[in-house]
Design a protein around this motif. Structure first.
Motif, PDB file in Angstrom:
ATOM      1  N   ARG A  15     -23.092 -85.729 -18.086  1.00 47.93           N
ATOM      2  CA  ARG A  15     -21.845 -85.056 -18.884  1.00 47.93           C
ATOM      3  C   ARG A  15     -21.607 -85.898 -19.940  1.00 47.93           C
ATOM      4  NH1 ARG A  15     -17.450 -81.843 -15.853  1.00 47.93           N
ATOM      5  NH2 ARG A  15     -18.583 -82.308 -13.283  1.00 47.93           N
TER       6      ARG A  15
ATOM      7  N   HIS B 113     -22.932 -90.716  -6.660  1.00 48.91           N
ATOM      8  CA  HIS B 113     -22.903 -88.844  -6.940  1.00 48.91           C
ATOM      9  C   HIS B 113     -21.631 -88.798  -8.357  1.00 48.91           C
ATOM     10  CE1 HIS B 113     -21.179 -85.159  -5.809  1.00 48.91           C
ATOM     11  NE2 HIS B 113     -20.019 -84.978  -6.099  1.00 48.91           N
ATOM     12  N   THR B 114     -20.952 -90.233  -8.315  1.00 42.37           N
ATOM     13  CA  THR B 114     -20.065 -89.693  -9.237  1.00 42.37           C
ATOM     14  C   THR B 114     -20.499 -90.318 -11.114  1.00 42.37           C
ATOM     15  OG1 THR B 114     -17.820 -90.732  -8.048  1.00 42.37           O
ATOM     16  CG2 THR B 114     -18.014 -91.015 -10.020  1.00 42.37           C
TER      17      THR B 114
ATOM     18  N   GLY C 223     -24.288 -86.968 -10.384  1.00 45.09           N
ATOM     19  CA  GLY C 223     -23.938 -85.933  -9.746  1.00 45.09           C
ATOM     20  C   GLY C 223     -24.910 -85.289  -8.965  1.00 45.09           C
ATOM     21  N   GLY C 224     -24.040 -84.017  -8.040  1.00 46.97           N
ATOM     22  CA  GLY C 224     -25.248 -83.636  -7.387  1.00 46.97           C
ATOM     23  C   GLY C 224     -25.086 -82.022  -6.952  1.00 46.97           C
ATOM     24  N   GLN C 225     -25.285 -81.558  -6.280  1.00 48.44           N
ATOM     25  CA  GLN C 225     -25.578 -80.264  -5.538  1.00 48.44           C
ATOM     26  C   GLN C 225     -25.164 -79.426  -6.757  1.00 48.44           C
ATOM     27  OE1 GLN C 225     -22.314 -80.557  -2.288  1.00 48.44           O
ATOM     28  NE2 GLN C 225     -24.704 -81.104  -0.750  1.00 48.44           N
TER      29      GLN C 225
ATOM     30  N   GLU D  89     -22.937 -80.285  -9.175  1.00 47.76           N
ATOM     31  CA  GLU D  89     -22.124 -80.650 -10.376  1.00 47.76           C
ATOM     32  C   GLU D  89     -22.682 -81.955 -10.969  1.00 47.76           C
ATOM     33  OE1 GLU D  89     -18.476 -80.522  -7.044  1.00 47.76           O
ATOM     34  OE2 GLU D  89     -19.977 -82.120  -6.934  1.00 47.76           O
ATOM     35  N   MET D  90     -21.941 -82.214 -12.357  1.00 44.23           N
ATOM     36  CA  MET D  90     -23.374 -82.979 -13.173  1.00 44.23           C
ATOM     37  C   MET D  90     -22.036 -84.048 -13.202  1.00 44.23           C
ATOM     38  SD  MET D  90     -24.133 -81.642 -16.796  1.00 44.23           S
ATOM     39  CE  MET D  90     -22.459 -81.254 -17.250  1.00 44.23           C
ATOM     40  N   GLY D  91     -23.098 -85.393 -12.517  1.00 52.41           N
ATOM     41  CA  GLY D  91     -21.992 -86.702 -13.217  1.00 52.41           C
ATOM     42  C   GLY D  91     -21.317 -87.007 -14.176  1.00 52.41           C
ATOM     43  N   MET D  92     -21.069 -88.467 -13.869  1.00 53.56           N
ATOM     44  CA  MET D  92     -20.246 -88.848 -15.343  1.00 53.56           C
ATOM     45  C   MET D  92     -21.656 -88.909 -16.367  1.00 53.56           C
ATOM     46  SD  MET D  92     -17.659 -91.392 -14.809  1.00 53.56           S
ATOM     47  CE  MET D  92     -17.626 -92.588 -16.298  1.00 53.56           C
TER      48      MET D  92
END
Length: 73
Positions: free
Chosen positions: A34, A20-21, A24-26, A28-31
């Motif tokens: 980004r 997830h970090t 990402g998911g749902q 939201e962008m993860g590292m």
């Protein structure tokens, strides 16, 4: 953008949020996404330069113990 390399090593127990970090998911962008967006934004700001972008990713799932035993044993 000056030819530097970077590495991110995410390590932890199962279900601690590493994927997830990083991804990402749902909504939201993860590292990773980004960072990619940031790099392409910088490229777009300098259209008279030429860039070579390489990205490699490796995910080891439930194999770390076997990998470490092979490397060290």
């Amino acid at each position: 953008m000056s030819g530097m390399n970077g590495t991110v090593f995410a390590y932890g127990v199962t279900s601690s949020g590493k994927t997830h970090t990083m991804m990402g998911g749902q909504g939201e962008m993860g590292m990773v996404p980004r960072a990619i967006h940031h790099v392409f934004d910088l490229i777009e700001q300098n259209p008279d330069k030429e860039y070579l972008l390489r990205l490699s990713m490796l995910e080891i799932y439930n194999e770390a113990r076997d990998l470490f035993m092979t490397l060290h044993g």
